[in-house]
Design a protein around this motif. Structure first.
Motif, PDB file in Angstrom:
ATOM      1  N   ASP A 119       0.824  -1.207   0.000  1.00 22.58           N
ATOM      2  CA  ASP A 119       0.000   0.000   0.000  1.00 22.58           C
ATOM      3  C   ASP A 119       0.860   1.260   0.000  1.00 22.58           C
ATOM      4  OD1 ASP A 119      -2.606   1.208   0.050  1.00 22.58           O
ATOM      5  OD2 ASP A 119      -2.166   1.810   2.122  1.00 22.58           O
ATOM      6  N   SER A 120       2.045   1.183   0.631  1.00 28.99           N
ATOM      7  CA  SER A 120       2.929   2.351   0.654  1.00 28.99           C
ATOM      8  C   SER A 120       3.584   2.592  -0.697  1.00 28.99           C
ATOM      9  CB  SER A 120       4.013   2.171   1.727  1.00 28.99           C
ATOM     10  OG  SER A 120       4.843   1.056   1.414  1.00 28.99           O
ATOM     11  N   ARG A 121       3.699   1.552  -1.486  1.00 27.05           N
ATOM     12  CA  ARG A 121       4.309   1.686  -2.816  1.00 27.05           C
ATOM     13  C   ARG A 121       3.255   1.837  -3.899  1.00 27.05           C
ATOM     14  NH1 ARG A 121       9.399   0.632  -4.934  1.00 27.05           N
ATOM     15  NH2 ARG A 121       9.448  -0.041  -7.117  1.00 27.05           N
ATOM     16  N   TYR A 122       2.112   1.143  -3.735  1.00 27.75           N
ATOM     17  CA  TYR A 122       1.023   1.202  -4.720  1.00 27.75           C
ATOM     18  C   TYR A 122      -0.271   1.556  -3.988  1.00 27.75           C
ATOM     19  CZ  TYR A 122       4.474  -1.575  -7.272  1.00 27.75           C
ATOM     20  OH  TYR A 122       5.622  -2.031  -7.868  1.00 27.75           O
ATOM     21  N   PRO A 123      -0.457   2.799  -3.633  1.00 22.33           N
ATOM     22  CA  PRO A 123      -1.671   3.173  -2.892  1.00 22.33           C
ATOM     23  C   PRO A 123      -2.925   2.984  -3.739  1.00 22.33           C
ATOM     24  CG  PRO A 123      -0.413   5.119  -3.553  1.00 22.33           C
ATOM     25  CD  PRO A 123       0.437   3.935  -3.884  1.00 22.33           C
ATOM     26  N   GLY A 124      -4.030   2.670  -3.063  1.00 24.09           N
ATOM     27  CA  GLY A 124      -5.303   2.489  -3.763  1.00 24.09           C
ATOM     28  C   GLY A 124      -5.326   1.241  -4.613  1.00 24.09           C
ATOM     29  N   LEU A 125      -4.792   0.144  -4.098  1.00 28.76           N
ATOM     30  CA  LEU A 125      -4.716  -1.113  -4.853  1.00 28.76           C
ATOM     31  C   LEU A 125      -6.114  -1.638  -5.175  1.00 28.76           C
ATOM     32  CD1 LEU A 125      -2.554  -3.119  -5.857  1.00 28.76           C
ATOM     33  CD2 LEU A 125      -2.832  -4.362  -3.710  1.00 28.76           C
TER      34      LEU A 125
END
Length: 650
Positions: A221-227
């Motif tokens: 989530d910190s790298r790809y927010p809004g998964l």
């Protein structure tokens, strides 16, 4: 009632449900991790495994192949993503699919399996290294480290930021990585990637709750927010991707991707066949893979290929037909839609641990040990791995293929020949000779000495070799460079061990001494010139070129044959040809020298059938001094080979 592989549909579903669900559970965390390794998003990994996996499960030529994101493609895709952006990956999938269709319609899929094992192993080792070291930022807990197209630059960049590493991330990486590795060896039937992913998700979720954990774990989530996941999201491509220079670069990348995808898929299917005692349909499998990559790219996924580890898991879990793959695809869709929101809590060190274990399992250590037994093959494998790591994976494959072709050319250039010295009914001696291309080819290489020495070692450049039959070779072909009698005596057992030491009876003086020179294999540009050089100092006045074992002759071979005949005639020696067969008679009959040799009665059926041609016309005085010396040498060797036994040596 519908049947699949001879059993009722419902029975097949019951038998394959367990395998399908097991593979689906493993597929989701692996696909997400491998998508991240390819510098794509987790959603792109899920889209790929859903669409590519479903299409190949329904239409593929193998009942067991599991297709999705793989480590074999991650290195190529990572470079493309960093260079051209993530939105280039679906375009690459479509282009690779279209190129695979070209391979299918032109029947070129057969050529993919001609890639040598040393090249594929070198490529696999390099990909494993690239996957592992690309996880340094996740394993060390580094955040927002700049990415570069070059793998080496990325490693250096991560090491430069190593001072900001977090010990908690390192401990998590080691715990998950070593735990999965060791437990996998102790209990191989349990899919530990799923277990470790679930533990990691639990830890990631706890760290997201304020006040529960003092350390904030970096997660997806910190790298790809809004998964999120959308199965029917058609991507849009930037206009820059279709600029001539960029599109050409993408096309070259897609060539490499299509090649590796086809090769990996066919190899996986062949291994699955060996495990299940079945036979897959190669063309159908290539067609399904082509359609799968086109669909994956069309819906926003990345290029896919068969995953050998997941295919093996499918078989070991009890799969009996393609129903396992179909059930697995349906299960992946359901599990992705339900559980993907929870995967945002998956820790990045956990992903690094999963990918390092994937990289380790990619390496076939037994095959490497087997290749190591042949040092030249091993050197080629090392050259491929080094090129893939420090230059680019596609270049490594090209280097491996070229080195292997070059090595094969040098082996073929030895042009194994079997010779007999005949005089009348007697075979005075028989021996093998191996002709080798000289090292002069390396004098023209515009390369530094270090690379030249590596190439020579890889290609097996001929060296000075005192072979068992060299004494006779030197007296027949290079009388000015004869071996000593001691050398000849040491080699005489190779000619006829049973009669070494006995005195040979002289040949029939009514006949000329004839060298029957029996070529084998192809007579092409690789071998032809070597045969011509061999006869520059031949000591025999009559040479019978036996072509009965020549399988193919090309334009260069014909030209060399003509030169050989002409050179012998210039030196007052006579050349004869025998053993013509349908495979080579057509090309030779159109050669310039053929009609002349027919008129001169130089085209024979065989030595035995046309032996009268070699009766002496002018008596012993017509024999050259070189030939007399050769006759004395053969007698002094105390050889008496059995003609029938010698004939069996080739």
């Amino acid at each position: 009632m519908f049947e699949v592989r001879g059993e009722p549909l419902w029975e097949g579903i019951k038998k394959n449900a367990g395998a399908g669900i097991t593979v689906a559970l493993v597929n989701i965390p692996l696909s997400i991790s491998l998508a991240v390794a390819s510098d794509a998003t987790p959603s792109m990994g899920c889209i790929t495994v859903i669409w590519a996996g479903a299409i190949t499960a329904f239409l593929g030529g193998s009942h067991y192949n599991v297709v999705g994101p793989t480590g074999a493609l991650s290195g190529l895709l990572s470079i493309a993503s960093v260079t051209y952006g993530q939105d280039a990956l679906p375009l690459l999938a479509i282009m690779a699919g279209l190129l695979s269709f070209v391979v299918f319609f032109t029947n070129m899929d057969k050529l993919a399996l001609f890639v040598p094992a040393n090249t594929m192993q070198g490529f696999t080792i390099a990909v494993a290294i690239i996957i592992s070291f690309n996880q340094l930022n996740f394993a060390l807990g580094l955040d927002k480290v700049p990415r570069h197209p070059s793998f080496v630059e990325n490693v250096i960049e991560n090491l430069n930021h190593a001072g900001a590493a977090e010990w908690q991330a390192i401990v998590m990486f080691l715990a998950f990585g070593l735990g999965q590795f060791n437990l996998g060896k102790l209990y191989p039937r349990i899919p530990w990637a799923i277990v470790m992913a679930c533990i990691g998700i639990a830890l990631g979720y706890l760290s997201s709750i304020p006040g529960v954990m003092s350390y904030k774990i970096r997660t997806l989530d910190s790298r790809y927010p809004g998964l999120s996941l959308s199965l029917f999201s058609i991507p849009t491509f930037r206009a820059e991707l279709f600029m001539p220079q960029t599109f050409y670069a993408l096309f070259m990348n897609s060539l490499s991707i299509a090649f590796v995808a086809i090769l990996e898929t066919l190899i996986s299917a062949k291994i699955a066949d060996r495990m299940t005692k079945t036979k897959f349909n190669q063309r159908q499998e290539v067609f399904a893979l082509s359609l799968a990559n086109c669909a994956s790219g069309f819906f926003g996924g990345i290029p896919a290929t068969a995953a050998l580890a997941r295919t093996a898991l499918n078989i070991k879990s009890g799969a009996t037909s393609r129903l396992a793959g179909i059930i697995g695809s349906i299960a992946v869709v359901i599990l992705s839609m339900v559980f993907l929101p929870y995967f945002k809590f998956l820790p990045l060190p956990n992903i690094a641990a999963i990918l390092c274990n994937v990289a380790y399992r990619m390496i076939e250590f037994d095959e490497i040990v087997h290749i190591y037994a042949n040092k030249k093959h091993f050197m080629i494998m090392i050259c491929v791995a080094v090129t893939c790591v420090f230059v680019e994976p596609t270049s490594g494959i090209i280097v491996g293929i070229l080195l292997s072709l070059g090595k094969g050319a040098f082996i073929e250039a030895k042009a194994w020949v079997f010779c007999k010295l005949r005089q009348g009914e007697k075979v005075l001696a028989s021996f093998y000779c191996d002709l080798e291309i000289e090292e002069k080819i390396f004098e023209t290489l515009p390369s530094p000495p270090a690379l030249e020495s590596v190439l020579k070692q890889c290609l097996g450049t001929p060296k000075s070799n005192k072979g068992l039959d060299q004494g006779l070779q030197e007296h027949v072909f290079t009388p000015s460079q004869k071996s000593s009698p001691e050398d000849a005596e040491r080699r005489q057992y190779a000619l006829n061990p049973s009669s070494a030491g006995s005195r040979a009876s002289a040949g029939d003086p009514r006949y000329h001494l004839v060298l029957e020179y029996k070529m084998a294999g192809t007579l092409t540009c690789i071998t032809a010139s070597t045969h011509v050089r061999r006869f520059e100092e031949a000591a025999v006045d009559r040479v019978l070129l036996n072509l009965s074992r020549v399988t193919r002759i090309d334009v260069d071979g014909l030209a060399a044959l003509e030169d050989l005949v002409a050179n012998l005639e210039k030196k007052n020696k006579r050349a004869y040809i025998c053993g013509l067969h349908r495979g080579i008679e057509g090309p030779i009959s159109r050669a310039n020298f053929y009609e002349w040799m027919v008129d001169e009665k130089r085209i024979l059926r065989s030595y035995k059938e046309d032996q009268h041609v070699f009766l002496c016309e002018v008596g012993p005085s017509g024999v050259s001094e070189q030939e007399r010396e050769l006759q004395r040498y053969v007698l002094d060797l105390h050889l008496q080979p059995d003609a029938e036994h010698s004939a069996e040596r080739i």
